[in-house]
Scaffold this motif. Structure first.
Motif, PDB file in Angstrom:
ATOM      1  N   GLN A   1      11.308   8.998  -7.378  1.00  0.00           N
ATOM      2  CA  GLN A   1      12.476   8.480  -6.675  1.00  0.00           C
ATOM      3  C   GLN A   1      12.728   9.223  -5.367  1.00  0.00           C
ATOM      4  O   GLN A   1      13.487   8.737  -4.521  1.00  0.00           O
ATOM      5  N   ASP A   2      12.102  10.381  -5.208  1.00  0.00           N
ATOM      6  CA  ASP A   2      12.224  11.145  -3.981  1.00  0.00           C
ATOM      7  C   ASP A   2      11.704  10.326  -2.792  1.00  0.00           C
ATOM      8  O   ASP A   2      10.570   9.828  -2.820  1.00  0.00           O
ATOM      9  N   LYS A   3      12.516  10.196  -1.754  1.00  0.00           N
ATOM     10  CA  LYS A   3      12.181   9.296  -0.650  1.00  0.00           C
ATOM     11  C   LYS A   3      10.932   9.737   0.099  1.00  0.00           C
ATOM     12  O   LYS A   3      10.081   8.915   0.475  1.00  0.00           O
ATOM     13  N   GLU A   4      10.789  11.028   0.329  1.00  0.00           N
ATOM     14  CA  GLU A   4       9.619  11.509   1.062  1.00  0.00           C
ATOM     15  C   GLU A   4       8.338  11.319   0.252  1.00  0.00           C
ATOM     16  O   GLU A   4       7.292  10.951   0.798  1.00  0.00           O
ATOM     17  N   LYS A   5       8.421  11.555  -1.030  1.00  0.00           N
ATOM     18  CA  LYS A   5       7.225  11.394  -1.869  1.00  0.00           C
ATOM     19  C   LYS A   5       6.861   9.913  -1.993  1.00  0.00           C
ATOM     20  O   LYS A   5       5.678   9.551  -1.951  1.00  0.00           O
ATOM     21  N   LYS A   6       7.861   9.045  -2.119  1.00  0.00           N
ATOM     22  CA  LYS A   6       7.573   7.607  -2.158  1.00  0.00           C
ATOM     23  C   LYS A   6       6.931   7.148  -0.852  1.00  0.00           C
ATOM     24  O   LYS A   6       6.012   6.330  -0.853  1.00  0.00           O
ATOM     25  N   LYS A   7       7.432   7.660   0.258  1.00  0.00           N
ATOM     26  CA  LYS A   7       6.860   7.290   1.553  1.00  0.00           C
ATOM     27  C   LYS A   7       5.399   7.705   1.636  1.00  0.00           C
ATOM     28  O   LYS A   7       4.551   6.938   2.102  1.00  0.00           O
ATOM     29  N   LYS A   8       5.085   8.903   1.172  1.00  0.00           N
ATOM     30  CA  LYS A   8       3.704   9.374   1.185  1.00  0.00           C
ATOM     31  C   LYS A   8       2.830   8.518   0.282  1.00  0.00           C
ATOM     32  O   LYS A   8       1.697   8.152   0.648  1.00  0.00           O
ATOM     33  N   LEU A   9       3.339   8.182  -0.886  1.00  0.00           N
ATOM     34  CA  LEU A   9       2.581   7.335  -1.815  1.00  0.00           C
ATOM     35  C   LEU A   9       2.351   5.951  -1.230  1.00  0.00           C
ATOM     36  O   LEU A   9       1.286   5.357  -1.418  1.00  0.00           O
TER      37      LEU A   9
END
Length: 245
Positions: free
Chosen positions: A52-60
């Motif tokens: 749910q972390d926005k930065e990690k989702k963006k990277k994924l």
């Protein structure tokens, strides 16, 4: 038709989401449903990483081929085949872990992950949420493994975007049942069925794109399958400890 069947048969991939969060209660229900799915030998060879972390989702989303809906939706689930727990079980019983020396472990792990993903999909959609599965999680699998800190004997199989739909997309036609359900033995007379379906899909695409695209099913599939489109998968499996005997 009961509600469960209606939910399954009404599935469509959602690629537009609101910014409304998926509640912890709904997430817990989805995970419990995924855990309730069948698994080979009750080995439960699946781990689900919720992001749910926005930065990690963006990277994924970038690793999966810049699929914006991963970044846009509030929840992304990554379904992993997991033999790390089997390794622990082997250690507890002073036994070798031999299954990962052959292709059976890859088939079992991927099958269990797929079954679990479908259970999660049905659960989410029954709650009024939208989903879209993401095979692109295998596009840069070594980077996904590093980002999610996956141990040996664990590999990503598929992702699942989950969120509140902002657009209820059109339901895509499926192959005729005669092309998929074969009674007693394989039906080798499929060409005419596929040609008929191609015509149906071309019409669907024209309506969906206001005439900008009339690709049919066989054109799409042959364009994608003419290469090994995720070429890093074998190296990833070898790095994670799997063999191909």
């Amino acid at each position: 038709m009961n509600e469960a069947i209606r939910t399954i048969q009404d599935h469509r991939s959602i690629r537009q989401y609101t910014d409304e969060a998926v509640s912890d209660e709904h997430l817990d229900t989805i995970i419990q449903s995924a855990q309730s799915a069948a698994s080979s030998i009750n080995g439960q060879q699946v781990t689900i990483i919720s992001v749910q972390d926005k930065e990690k989702k963006k990277k994924l989303s970038e690793l999966a081929g810049n699929q914006a809906w991963i970044d846009q939706a509030p929840l992304f689930l990554i379904f992993c085949a997991d033999f790390n727990r089997a390794k622990i079980a082997a250690e507890l019983n002073d036994a070798p872990l031999g299954v990962t020396d052959g292709l059976e472990s890859i088939l079992v792990g991927a099958t269990d992950a797929g079954i679990s993903l479908e259970a999660a999909t049905v659960a989410a959609e029954s709650l009024g949420l939208g989903t879209v599965p993401i095979g692109g999680i295998r596009r840069k699998p070594l980077e996904v493994i590093e980002l999610l800190d996956l141990p040996e004997y664990v590999f990503p199989v598929s992702g699942l975007v989950v969120g509140h739909p902002s657009d209820h997309s059109a339901k895509k036609p499926r192959l005729p049942q005669a092309a998929v359900h074969h009674r007693e033995s394989y039906n080798h007379d499929l060409k005419s069925l596929i040609q008929d379906y191609d015509a149906e899909m071309a019409e669907y695409m024209k309506k969906r794109t206001n005439g900008a695209d009339d690709r049919n099913w066989s054109q799409t599939v042959s364009a994608i399958y003419k290469t090994i489109y995720y070429p890093e998968v074998r190296a990833m499996l070898e790095k994670q400890g799997f063999k191909f005997e």
